[in-house]
Enzyme design. Sequence first.
Site, PDB file in Angstrom:
ATOM      1  N   LYS A  38     -12.257   3.004  -3.067  1.00  0.00           N
ATOM      2  CA  LYS A  38     -12.735   1.699  -2.597  1.00  0.00           C
ATOM      3  C   LYS A  38     -12.923   1.678  -1.075  1.00  0.00           C
ATOM      4  CE  LYS A  38      -9.599  -1.244  -3.384  1.00  0.00           C
ATOM      5  NZ  LYS A  38      -9.036  -1.934  -2.225  1.00  0.00           N
ATOM      6  N   ARG A  43      -5.746  -9.979  -4.569  1.00  0.00           N
ATOM      7  CA  ARG A  43      -4.995  -9.198  -5.552  1.00  0.00           C
ATOM      8  C   ARG A  43      -4.356 -10.099  -6.613  1.00  0.00           C
ATOM      9  NH1 ARG A  43      -3.510  -5.886  -1.021  1.00  0.00           N
ATOM     10  NH2 ARG A  43      -4.502  -3.852  -1.238  1.00  0.00           N
ATOM     11  N   ARG A  85      -2.915  16.505  -4.120  1.00  0.00           N
ATOM     12  CA  ARG A  85      -2.838  16.461  -2.649  1.00  0.00           C
ATOM     13  C   ARG A  85      -1.510  17.047  -2.190  1.00  0.00           C
ATOM     14  NH1 ARG A  85      -4.706  10.434  -0.975  1.00  0.00           N
ATOM     15  NH2 ARG A  85      -2.580  10.010  -1.597  1.00  0.00           N
ATOM     16  N   ARG A  91       3.848  14.824  -1.330  1.00  0.00           N
ATOM     17  CA  ARG A  91       4.588  13.610  -0.946  1.00  0.00           C
ATOM     18  C   ARG A  91       5.182  12.970  -2.203  1.00  0.00           C
ATOM     19  NH1 ARG A  91       0.416   9.915   0.944  1.00  0.00           N
ATOM     20  NH2 ARG A  91       2.103   8.448   0.790  1.00  0.00           N
ATOM     21  N   ARG A 132       2.441   2.857  -9.569  1.00  0.00           N
ATOM     22  CA  ARG A 132       1.556   2.024  -8.737  1.00  0.00           C
ATOM     23  C   ARG A 132       0.379   1.507  -9.547  1.00  0.00           C
ATOM     24  NH1 ARG A 132       2.096   5.855  -4.673  1.00  0.00           N
ATOM     25  NH2 ARG A 132      -0.072   6.533  -4.628  1.00  0.00           N
TER      26      ARG A 132
END
Length: 211
Positions: free
Chosen positions: A13, A88, A127, A156, A167
């Site tokens: 986004k 949101r 990642r 991470r 999430r």
Amino acid sequence: MDIVLFGKPGAGKGTQAPRLAEALGGATLSTGDVLRAAVKDGTKLGLEAKSYMDRGDLVPDSVILGIVGEALAQPKYARGTILDGVVRTVPQAEGLRDQLKKLGRKVDAVVAFDIDDGEIVKRMSSRTVCGNCQTPYSDRKPDTKCDKCGGTLTRRKDDEPTAVQNRLDVYTAQTAPVFDWYQKSGARIAKVDAIGSVDDVTKRALKALGK
Ligand SMILES: [Zn+2]
């Protein structure tokens, strides 16, 4: 046109927002940016927001939406906005409607970047970063070696598959009612397949908007 962008974290986004703004002749408006600007400029609402932030509290919707409303009235945003991260929850959608109404405007379209949870988990969890020289990699597994220095790549905690899925679950639970709200409000809802090259996704979004 005033357009609200939706997309799961990792759907791209943030990459698409400025591209759409450029193609449509508007400006990108993100909550984070206008909040920081209001605090920096020391506006009345900016100072109020700062007092919450200084205490480590969340800035209430009413203050944020006031700041968004003041920003929308600026010449920079007069030709239309791509609203990124502004809505949101349903109360935020209602608040944005009220702010736009004052300016004789409304949300013309909602663009939703559509992508499978599995694809996002795959993207995020590939990642890694070198623990030695901090070089980031976007397509490498943890515990493999850095091309530059031979250091070990690590992931991470936030990018671990379970953390990413959490999430995504929070996002879905929060935003589903917002979609229903926009559907009832009669806004044009454009679902855009977010898998593919950045250019392709931009083209699809513009096509879905009738451009
Ligand atoms: Zn390295």
